[in-house]
Scaffold this motif. Sequence first.
Motif, PDB file in Angstrom:
ATOM      1  N   PHE A   1       0.768  -1.196  -0.002  1.00  0.00           N
ATOM      2  CA  PHE A   1      -0.090  -0.070  -0.015  1.00  0.00           C
ATOM      3  C   PHE A   1       0.802   1.401   0.041  1.00  0.00           C
ATOM      4  O   PHE A   1       0.756   2.267  -0.847  1.00  0.00           O
ATOM      5  N   TRP A   2       2.007   1.245   0.772  1.00  0.00           N
ATOM      6  CA  TRP A   2       2.806   2.448   0.975  1.00  0.00           C
ATOM      7  C   TRP A   2       3.556   2.736  -0.254  1.00  0.00           C
ATOM      8  O   TRP A   2       3.510   3.810  -0.714  1.00  0.00           O
ATOM      9  N   ARG A   3       4.030   1.744  -0.821  1.00  0.00           N
ATOM     10  CA  ARG A   3       4.808   1.936  -2.049  1.00  0.00           C
ATOM     11  C   ARG A   3       3.951   2.312  -3.218  1.00  0.00           C
ATOM     12  O   ARG A   3       4.442   3.200  -4.166  1.00  0.00           O
ATOM     13  N   SER A   4       2.773   1.596  -3.444  1.00  0.00           N
ATOM     14  CA  SER A   4       1.929   1.811  -4.536  1.00  0.00           C
ATOM     15  C   SER A   4       1.272   3.350  -4.356  1.00  0.00           C
ATOM     16  O   SER A   4       0.655   3.701  -5.535  1.00  0.00           O
ATOM     17  N   ASN A   5       1.229   3.891  -3.239  1.00  0.00           N
ATOM     18  CA  ASN A   5       0.611   5.270  -3.048  1.00  0.00           C
ATOM     19  C   ASN A   5       1.721   6.132  -2.637  1.00  0.00           C
ATOM     20  O   ASN A   5       1.312   7.362  -1.897  1.00  0.00           O
ATOM     21  N   SER A   6       3.059   5.947  -2.529  1.00  0.00           N
ATOM     22  CA  SER A   6       3.978   6.845  -2.276  1.00  0.00           C
ATOM     23  C   SER A   6       4.030   8.071  -2.940  1.00  0.00           C
ATOM     24  O   SER A   6       4.159   9.100  -2.010  1.00  0.00           O
ATOM     25  N   LEU A   7       3.676   8.297  -3.933  1.00  0.00           N
ATOM     26  CA  LEU A   7       3.818   9.663  -4.599  1.00  0.00           C
ATOM     27  C   LEU A   7       2.607  10.653  -3.947  1.00  0.00           C
ATOM     28  O   LEU A   7       2.945  11.822  -3.561  1.00  0.00           O
ATOM     29  N   THR A   8       1.420   9.938  -3.838  1.00  0.00           N
ATOM     30  CA  THR A   8       0.617  10.807  -3.265  1.00  0.00           C
ATOM     31  C   THR A   8       0.930  11.183  -1.596  1.00  0.00           C
ATOM     32  O   THR A   8       0.666  12.196  -1.117  1.00  0.00           O
ATOM     33  N   LEU A   9       1.116  10.058  -0.835  1.00  0.00           N
ATOM     34  CA  LEU A   9       1.491  10.260   0.698  1.00  0.00           C
ATOM     35  C   LEU A   9       2.608  11.107   0.673  1.00  0.00           C
ATOM     36  O   LEU A   9       2.419  11.738   1.699  1.00  0.00           O
ATOM     37  N   VAL A  10       3.744  10.985   0.049  1.00  0.00           N
ATOM     38  CA  VAL A  10       4.721  11.727   0.344  1.00  0.00           C
ATOM     39  C   VAL A  10       4.510  13.460   0.069  1.00  0.00           C
ATOM     40  O   VAL A  10       4.911  14.180   0.841  1.00  0.00           O
ATOM     41  N   PHE A  11       3.667  13.534  -1.030  1.00  0.00           N
ATOM     42  CA  PHE A  11       3.673  14.940  -1.356  1.00  0.00           C
ATOM     43  C   PHE A  11       2.494  15.508  -0.547  1.00  0.00           C
ATOM     44  O   PHE A  11       2.283  16.774  -0.212  1.00  0.00           O
ATOM     45  N   GLY A  12       1.574  14.849  -0.173  1.00  0.00           N
ATOM     46  CA  GLY A  12       0.565  15.064   0.758  1.00  0.00           C
ATOM     47  C   GLY A  12       1.120  15.347   2.193  1.00  0.00           C
ATOM     48  O   GLY A  12       0.828  16.489   2.819  1.00  0.00           O
ATOM     49  N   GLY A  13       1.873  14.586   2.574  1.00  0.00           N
ATOM     50  CA  GLY A  13       2.756  14.935   3.838  1.00  0.00           C
ATOM     51  C   GLY A  13       3.444  16.121   3.883  1.00  0.00           C
ATOM     52  O   GLY A  13       3.458  16.823   4.830  1.00  0.00           O
ATOM     53  N   ALA A  14       4.243  16.119   2.759  1.00  0.00           N
ATOM     54  CA  ALA A  14       4.996  17.444   2.658  1.00  0.00           C
ATOM     55  C   ALA A  14       4.170  18.741   2.682  1.00  0.00           C
ATOM     56  O   ALA A  14       4.682  19.726   3.169  1.00  0.00           O
ATOM     57  N   PHE A  15       3.069  18.534   2.026  1.00  0.00           N
ATOM     58  CA  PHE A  15       1.981  19.670   2.039  1.00  0.00           C
ATOM     59  C   PHE A  15       1.607  20.182   3.250  1.00  0.00           C
ATOM     60  O   PHE A  15       1.732  21.434   3.676  1.00  0.00           O
ATOM     61  N   LEU A  16       1.418  19.208   4.232  1.00  0.00           N
ATOM     62  CA  LEU A  16       0.978  19.497   5.651  1.00  0.00           C
ATOM     63  C   LEU A  16       2.104  20.148   6.435  1.00  0.00           C
ATOM     64  O   LEU A  16       1.996  21.204   7.327  1.00  0.00           O
ATOM     65  N   VAL A  17       3.374  19.354   6.137  1.00  0.00           N
ATOM     66  CA  VAL A  17       4.479  20.121   6.844  1.00  0.00           C
ATOM     67  C   VAL A  17       4.649  21.503   6.749  1.00  0.00           C
ATOM     68  O   VAL A  17       4.742  22.640   7.309  1.00  0.00           O
ATOM     69  N   VAL A  18       4.804  21.747   5.038  1.00  0.00           N
ATOM     70  CA  VAL A  18       4.861  23.121   4.430  1.00  0.00           C
ATOM     71  C   VAL A  18       3.947  24.204   5.138  1.00  0.00           C
ATOM     72  O   VAL A  18       4.108  25.299   5.594  1.00  0.00           O
ATOM     73  N   LEU A  19       2.557  23.562   5.033  1.00  0.00           N
ATOM     74  CA  LEU A  19       1.531  24.556   5.584  1.00  0.00           C
ATOM     75  C   LEU A  19       1.752  24.861   6.962  1.00  0.00           C
ATOM     76  O   LEU A  19       1.513  25.949   7.285  1.00  0.00           O
ATOM     77  N   ALA A  20       1.894  23.970   7.914  1.00  0.00           N
ATOM     78  CA  ALA A  20       2.145  24.474   9.121  1.00  0.00           C
ATOM     79  C   ALA A  20       3.506  25.267   9.200  1.00  0.00           C
ATOM     80  O   ALA A  20       3.148  26.073  10.106  1.00  0.00           O
TER      81      ALA A  20
END
Length: 228
Positions: free
Chosen positions: A8-27
């Motif tokens: 799951f993590w590997r097959s969705n890594s593009l969305t998860l990494v960029f989504g997580g990075a978005f939240l970090v940068v927004l904070a």
Amino acid sequence: MRAGRTGFWRSNSLTLVFGGAFLVVLAAQAVAGRAEFNEQLAVAGLQQVGFGAYLTSSDFAVDVTENWQSEFLQFFLYVYGTVHLLQRGSPESKPLDRAGTESERDQRMGPHAAPDSPRWAGAGGWRQALYSRSLGLVMAVFFLLSWFAQSVAGSAAYDGERLRQLQDPIGWGAYLVSADFWNRSLQNWQSELLAVSAMAVLSVYLRQRGSPESKPVGAPHASTGVEG
């Protein structure tokens, strides 16, 4: 069980990494924005605001939404523009002989839909027409909603600044034709258009091994619509 989680993590890594990075940068933006806002309040001799109050303020909202609307505008224009517009040698362009909406056979629509195609791809009428344009339409809706949110938040922030300077507020309607609103919008639009045009041209001659945004490293400069 572990293999399933890894899959799951590997097959969705593009969305998860960029989504997580978005939240970090927004904070991080919220922290930096509050600090800057409080510096401005301190200079004006006004009481500083807490983190929660800043997160719900129009100043934070307008800074966020003015960037969101420009990003969705970029993707909306890119999705629609690449239907008809071409760039020889770019992987961001379709092959030169495929400009336009293409045939149902090429798009695997209607009677040419495969068993595993989305259900509405094989349907007729308004469902097929809507689904075949759904990506661009959703991007357009997101752009309009975020641009509207920017206008509302920007109007409140602008009027708040005027009140701190003992000036009368101007209201939402007047703000829509103000220099502040259009300066915020246009400075983002021009940067997005520059980025898209630069990507389209630079990808003709430059490569990034393994990226679908690049041609294969050994592909000729003239090859068009070929992804690595």
